[in-house]
Write a protein that holds these residues in place. Structure first.
Motif, PDB file in Angstrom:
ATOM      1  N   UNK A 133       0.822  -1.215   0.000  1.00 39.22           N
ATOM      2  CA  UNK A 133       0.000   0.000   0.000  1.00 39.22           C
ATOM      3  C   UNK A 133       0.854   1.261   0.000  1.00 39.22           C
ATOM      4  N   UNK A 134       1.898   1.230   0.812  1.00 41.01           N
ATOM      5  CA  UNK A 134       2.805   2.381   0.881  1.00 41.01           C
ATOM      6  C   UNK A 134       3.414   2.647  -0.490  1.00 41.01           C
ATOM      7  N   UNK A 135       3.705   1.583  -1.211  1.00 42.09           N
ATOM      8  CA  UNK A 135       4.293   1.756  -2.544  1.00 42.09           C
ATOM      9  C   UNK A 135       3.308   2.423  -3.489  1.00 42.09           C
ATOM     10  N   UNK A 136       2.038   2.048  -3.384  1.00 34.56           N
ATOM     11  CA  UNK A 136       1.026   2.727  -4.205  1.00 34.56           C
ATOM     12  C   UNK A 136       1.007   4.222  -3.885  1.00 34.56           C
ATOM     13  N   UNK A 137       1.191   4.532  -2.610  1.00 28.85           N
ATOM     14  CA  UNK A 137       1.230   5.941  -2.203  1.00 28.85           C
ATOM     15  C   UNK A 137       2.452   6.644  -2.799  1.00 28.85           C
ATOM     16  N   UNK A 138       3.592   5.976  -2.793  1.00 26.33           N
ATOM     17  CA  UNK A 138       4.804   6.574  -3.384  1.00 26.33           C
ATOM     18  C   UNK A 138       4.619   6.769  -4.888  1.00 26.33           C
ATOM     19  N   UNK A 139       4.001   5.805  -5.545  1.00 28.16           N
ATOM     20  CA  UNK A 139       3.753   5.939  -6.989  1.00 28.16           C
ATOM     21  C   UNK A 139       2.822   7.114  -7.232  1.00 28.16           C
ATOM     22  N   UNK A 140       1.816   7.234  -6.389  1.00 24.69           N
ATOM     23  CA  UNK A 140       0.885   8.349  -6.497  1.00 24.69           C
ATOM     24  C   UNK A 140       1.622   9.682  -6.325  1.00 24.69           C
ATOM     25  N   UNK A 141       2.530   9.744  -5.366  1.00 27.47           N
ATOM     26  CA  UNK A 141       3.303  10.976  -5.157  1.00 27.47           C
ATOM     27  C   UNK A 141       4.193  11.256  -6.363  1.00 27.47           C
ATOM     28  N   UNK A 142       4.815  10.227  -6.896  1.00 28.10           N
ATOM     29  CA  UNK A 142       5.638  10.419  -8.099  1.00 28.10           C
ATOM     30  C   UNK A 142       4.807  11.017  -9.231  1.00 28.10           C
ATOM     31  N   UNK A 143       3.629  10.466  -9.440  1.00 23.65           N
ATOM     32  CA  UNK A 143       2.801  10.919 -10.558  1.00 23.65           C
ATOM     33  C   UNK A 143       2.258  12.314 -10.291  1.00 23.65           C
ATOM     34  N   UNK A 144       1.734  12.532  -9.088  1.00 27.26           N
ATOM     35  CA  UNK A 144       1.118  13.812  -8.777  1.00 27.26           C
ATOM     36  C   UNK A 144       2.139  14.940  -8.725  1.00 27.26           C
ATOM     37  N   UNK A 145       3.329  14.635  -8.270  1.00 24.15           N
ATOM     38  CA  UNK A 145       4.327  15.687  -8.072  1.00 24.15           C
ATOM     39  C   UNK A 145       5.371  15.690  -9.170  1.00 24.15           C
ATOM     40  N   UNK A 146       5.112  14.905 -10.220  1.00 26.38           N
ATOM     41  CA  UNK A 146       6.047  14.817 -11.338  1.00 26.38           C
ATOM     42  C   UNK A 146       7.454  14.534 -10.837  1.00 26.38           C
ATOM     43  N   UNK A 147       7.550  13.770  -9.776  1.00 23.00           N
ATOM     44  CA  UNK A 147       8.843  13.284  -9.300  1.00 23.00           C
ATOM     45  C   UNK A 147       9.053  11.918  -9.958  1.00 23.00           C
ATOM     46  N   UNK A 148      10.224  11.361  -9.831  1.00 20.86           N
ATOM     47  CA  UNK A 148      10.435  10.028 -10.395  1.00 20.86           C
ATOM     48  C   UNK A 148      11.038   9.089  -9.364  1.00 20.86           C
ATOM     49  N   UNK A 149      11.498   9.647  -8.274  1.00 22.40           N
ATOM     50  CA  UNK A 149      12.302   8.851  -7.362  1.00 22.40           C
ATOM     51  C   UNK A 149      11.802   8.916  -5.930  1.00 22.40           C
ATOM     52  N   UNK A 150      10.504   9.094  -5.737  1.00 18.33           N
ATOM     53  CA  UNK A 150      10.000   9.167  -4.367  1.00 18.33           C
ATOM     54  C   UNK A 150      10.344   7.879  -3.628  1.00 18.33           C
ATOM     55  N   UNK A 151      10.895   8.029  -2.457  1.00 16.99           N
ATOM     56  CA  UNK A 151      11.219   6.888  -1.610  1.00 16.99           C
ATOM     57  C   UNK A 151      10.716   7.158  -0.213  1.00 16.99           C
ATOM     58  N   UNK A 152      11.144   6.369   0.740  1.00 19.13           N
ATOM     59  CA  UNK A 152      10.617   6.535   2.089  1.00 19.13           C
ATOM     60  C   UNK A 152      11.728   6.292   3.114  1.00 19.13           C
ATOM     61  N   UNK A 153      11.727   7.103   4.140  1.00 18.01           N
ATOM     62  CA  UNK A 153      12.607   6.853   5.283  1.00 18.01           C
ATOM     63  C   UNK A 153      11.741   6.769   6.528  1.00 18.01           C
ATOM     64  N   UNK A 154      11.986   5.764   7.338  1.00 20.11           N
ATOM     65  CA  UNK A 154      11.331   5.681   8.642  1.00 20.11           C
ATOM     66  C   UNK A 154      12.240   6.401   9.629  1.00 20.11           C
TER      67      UNK A 154
END
Lengths: 225, 225
Positions: free
Chosen positions: B198-219
């Motif tokens: 699910x988190x990955x779907x959120x990152x993909x959504x952020x990439x698409x919405x923000x025209x980023x390509x490399x959204x990742x996540x840090x805990x």
């Protein structure tokens, strides 16, 4: 008006922590509760910690009636009933911020497992229970009550915002920017809140499994807004 | 053996990128495909980019038979069929790493929306389709193919690992540590993979919405392991 914040359920750990942090940051806070005495006491505790705090306590209904933004911080089991109880007190311009996380703990299970709501997310469930025209924004899920209460502990987390209307999301973004260390990230429409709520269950799980207390999240790779 | 990695579906963008990064890091890589010629060609492309790469290409079946860890990087629509096709080629000591993300795109919908699998996650679905005794570890979801392919771009992301057995998770953790910038985070049992997916779907959504390509996540807020 946007710095005039009601905390619905502000005597609970999460709501108290948010009230404390926002009072620190200079916002005008109305701690709401079903029990006005408890709300007064919570406001008093915040003033003890933050002498300059502009904070009052009272009924949830009064807090909502007198604030521009109301942040809902009650457990899932109280979400619908609480919204019904304040439904008549929203006014033109009111924004509801929902921070509810649907966890299995609500039905006697584990806080590490999310539950699926009929409408997709707790935030969408909130949107079904406010009057027409009151925008709902999902936010603040990723800040643990423990973290919020510990003012010596910096906030090191992004706060993901979901909502369907741009202006209320901008108001919430401005609020978040009042909290040092917190970065607002627009995570899309309200329906995306299910993913943010799920992420919170994952953070809670990491806190429990790793005996941490302040797990947060940063999205990397985004351009500055 | 743990640095001997099969990439099942290694001619796809995600698999190719992982193969490229691990080859850079000095692992022995077997690019697998249903089409041996395509796998040979992909291995050749990696060698062109990384002259010291220890990489070969061949059938998925051969790649799995000759590797200690096999990373599955096919689209959701190919996951079950691909696992059935290599089922006989797992061997004692094999570890399957599943990186599948169940997105609505698989059924003609949006890549920004996750789907719910009958067994809870794509990773648990993978576990139903490998022989008894082959441990499944979910990992690598948060690294986008675009990011992996761009060697000038550092990896700035945690990689959440889910699995039910400690040893295979440690092997995957060691693999992740080969990739500069990537930090392994143990996210609990395999059933938690649904939250990571699910988190990955959120990152993909952020990439698409923000025209980023490399959204990742840090805990944030975790003690160093």
């Amino acid at each position: 008006m946007s710095r005039n914040i009601a905390i619905i359920g502000g005597t609970g750990a999460e709501g108290f922590g948010l009230g404390l942090r926002f009072a620190c940051a200079g916002a005008q806070i109305r701690i709401g509760s079903r029990d006005a005495e408890k709300a007064h006491a919570a406001a008093g505790r915040i003033r003890e910690i933050v002498p300059h705090a502009d904070v009052t306590g009272g009924l949830n209904t009064d807090a909502v009636a007198n604030s521009g933004i109301a942040i809902l911080t009650v457990p899932l089991t109280a979400q619908i009933a609480t919204l019904k109880s304040v439904r008549a007190n929203f006014h033109p311009g009111s924004i509801l911020v929902d921070a509810t996380v649907p966890l299995e703990a609500a039905i006697g299970g584990s806080p590490m497992r999310p539950m699926t709501m009929f409408y997709g997310s707790a935030a969408q469930q909130a949107a079904r229970n406010v009057p027409d025209g009151v925008p709902v924004v999902a936010a603040f899920h990723s800040l643990s009550a423990d973290l919020l209460a510990d003012l010596d502990q910096p906030i090191d987390s992004d706060i993901l915002i979901c909502g369907d209307k741009p202006e209320p999301k901008l108001s919430v973004r401005d609020l978040i920017k009042m909290l040092p260390g917190a970065r607002p990230v627009d995570a899309g429409p309200l329906e995306n809140a299910r993913m943010v709520e799920n992420l919170t269950a994952l953070l809670i799980s990491l806190n429990i499994r790793k005996k941490a207390r302040h797990a947060g999240v940063r999205i990397t790779g985004l351009e500055p807004e």
